[in-house]
Design a protein around this motif. Structure first.
Motif, mmCIF file in Angstrom:
data_model
loop_
_atom_site.group_PDB
_atom_site.id
_atom_site.type_symbol
_atom_site.label_atom_id
_atom_site.label_comp_id
_atom_site.label_asym_id
_atom_site.label_seq_id
_atom_site.Cartn_x
_atom_site.Cartn_y
_atom_site.Cartn_z
ATOM 1 N N ALA A 16 0.799 -1.237 0.000
ATOM 2 C CA ALA A 16 0.000 0.000 0.000
ATOM 3 C C ALA A 16 0.827 1.279 0.000
ATOM 4 O O ALA A 16 0.271 2.371 0.091
ATOM 5 N N ALA A 17 2.162 1.157 -0.125
ATOM 6 C CA ALA A 17 2.971 2.383 -0.164
ATOM 7 C C ALA A 17 2.828 3.098 -1.498
ATOM 8 O O ALA A 17 3.082 4.305 -1.590
ATOM 9 N N HIS A 18 2.445 2.352 -2.539
ATOM 10 C CA HIS A 18 2.395 2.927 -3.888
ATOM 11 C C HIS A 18 1.180 2.429 -4.647
ATOM 12 O O HIS A 18 0.517 1.475 -4.233
ATOM 13 N N ALA A 64 6.484 -4.922 6.460
ATOM 14 C CA ALA A 64 6.533 -6.391 6.497
ATOM 15 C C ALA A 64 6.661 -6.926 5.081
ATOM 16 O O ALA A 64 6.100 -6.362 4.141
ATOM 17 N N ASP A 65 7.407 -8.016 4.989
ATOM 18 C CA ASP A 65 7.507 -8.740 3.719
ATOM 19 C C ASP A 65 6.433 -9.836 3.777
ATOM 20 O O ASP A 65 6.481 -10.707 4.655
ATOM 21 N N VAL A 66 5.468 -9.786 2.871
ATOM 22 C CA VAL A 66 4.344 -10.733 2.956
ATOM 23 C C VAL A 66 4.757 -12.187 2.724
ATOM 24 O O VAL A 66 3.976 -13.096 2.995
ATOM 25 N N VAL A 115 5.538 -13.835 -3.705
ATOM 26 C CA VAL A 115 4.863 -12.586 -3.303
ATOM 27 C C VAL A 115 3.357 -12.704 -3.525
ATOM 28 O O VAL A 115 2.558 -12.394 -2.632
ATOM 29 N N HIS A 116 2.944 -13.192 -4.696
ATOM 30 C CA HIS A 116 1.505 -13.196 -4.998
ATOM 31 C C HIS A 116 0.765 -14.320 -4.257
ATOM 32 O O HIS A 116 -0.275 -14.069 -3.651
ATOM 33 N N LEU A 117 1.298 -15.533 -4.328
ATOM 34 C CA LEU A 117 0.543 -16.674 -3.786
ATOM 35 C C LEU A 117 0.863 -16.953 -2.318
ATOM 36 O O LEU A 117 -0.036 -16.992 -1.476
ATOM 37 N N PHE A 188 -5.097 -2.749 -17.658
ATOM 38 C CA PHE A 188 -3.993 -1.773 -17.664
ATOM 39 C C PHE A 188 -4.310 -0.622 -16.705
ATOM 40 O O PHE A 188 -5.238 0.143 -16.922
ATOM 41 N N ILE A 189 -3.521 -0.522 -15.635
ATOM 42 C CA ILE A 189 -3.706 0.549 -14.646
ATOM 43 C C ILE A 189 -2.400 1.347 -14.590
ATOM 44 O O ILE A 189 -1.312 0.754 -14.509
ATOM 45 N N GLU A 190 -2.507 2.651 -14.623
ATOM 46 C CA GLU A 190 -1.304 3.492 -14.645
ATOM 47 C C GLU A 190 -0.611 3.514 -13.293
ATOM 48 O O GLU A 190 -1.051 4.217 -12.388
#
Ligand code: NAI
Length: 255
Positions: A16-18, A64-66, A115-117, A188-190
């Motif tokens: 959520a930082a970016h 935290a690193d997820v 990271v994703h799963l 596509f999200i900027e």
């Protein structure tokens, strides 16, 4: 707000930082949630937290690193202690390690899966205990249109398709506890992620965006707030009968 509702009003947004995560944290704060802004570097979360504070909301920066099981457990416990039991979780943290299959390293495969799963799994497992105890919860996972296949993204496409199966399974397991689990699949999200992709394929960001927009029915690039709006719907109390769904937020149809 009655006590019951107040008890349900803490959300965690990962990554959520970016980008999309930051927009989601801002949106959930505007919707009345206390928000844990979680990212790899606690310091990088501070500007989103400051914005939320300045707008009269409540937020907490959490580093935290997820992918790290202990760090996830500590982060969720800290949120519960400082903001209240987290009953909303948005699994948004993500990375790209694009390459064609023959050039893709095993490390790039593993880090995208992690990271994703693994990240969504560890965060959901840690947060669900608070949701089960409250008899109410919302998990929103982040898939992608790439789940349907995208050149140079064997790792990412597999992870984002995996997120859809993960979402449906959690929806089945957790439904009886008042918890819904849904996924959003952005097109596509900027954000910085697409700036990096443009660079990798040797295009200016403007040319890369124009090529993407030419294929988008609504005729524009998506913005982080477009994704945040969909999350805002899924976490509403009255979205309680919507679970196990994948919503494409892509300016046009996907299925
Ligand atoms: P971004 O790169 O702007 O933000 C991703 C955030 O995740 C960063 O702040 C990063 O530090 C954080 N992160 C990465 N690894 C982490 C870890 N191990 N632990 C904690 N935080 C970590 O990217 P963007 O575009 O905002 O992406 C957000 C999500 O949306 C990702 O899951 C991405 O795959 C997905 N998505 C993005 C699309 C786009 O067009 N931008 C399209 C479809 C999906």
């Amino acid at each position: 707000m009655d006590i019951d509702t107040a008890n349900r009003r803490t959300a965690i947004v990962t990554g959520a930082a970016h980008g999309i995560g930051a927009a989601t944290a801002r949106r959930l704060s505007a919707d009345g949630f206390a928000v844990a802004v979680l990212d790899l570097d606690e310091y990088a979360c501070k500007s989103v937290v400051a914005e939320i504070d300045a707008g009269g909301g409540r937020a907490l920066a959490v580093g935290a690193d997820v992918t790290d099981e202990q760090a996830v457990a500590r982060a969720v416990a800290r949120v519960a202690e400082d903001l209240g039991s987290p009953t909303v979780l948005v699994n948004n943290a993500g990375i790209l390690r694009d390459n064609l299959l023959f050039k893709m390293s095993a490390a790039d495969w593993d880090s995208v899966m992690d990271v994703h799963l693994r990240g969504a799994f560890l965060m959901s497992r840690a947060a669900q205990q608070h949701m089960v105890a409250a008899g109410w919860g919302r998990i929103v996972n982040t898939s992608s249109t790439s789940a349907q296949g995208n050149r140079g993204q064997a790792n990412y496409a597999a992870a984002k398709a995996g997120i859809q199966g993960f979402t449906k399974t959690l929806a089945i397991e957790l439904g009886k506890f008042g918890i819904t689990v849904n996924a959003i699949a952005p097109g596509f999200i900027e954000t910085a992620m697409n700036v990096a992709t443009a660079k990798r394929v040797g295009m200016t960001f403007e040319d890369f965006r124009s090529a993407a927009v030419a294929k988008i029915p609504v005729g524009r690039a998506g913005q982080p707030a477009d994704v945040a709006a969909a999350t805002s719907f899924f976490v509403r109390d009255d979205a309680r009968y919507v679970s196990g769904q994948v919503l494409y937020v892509a300016g046009g149809p996907y299925d």
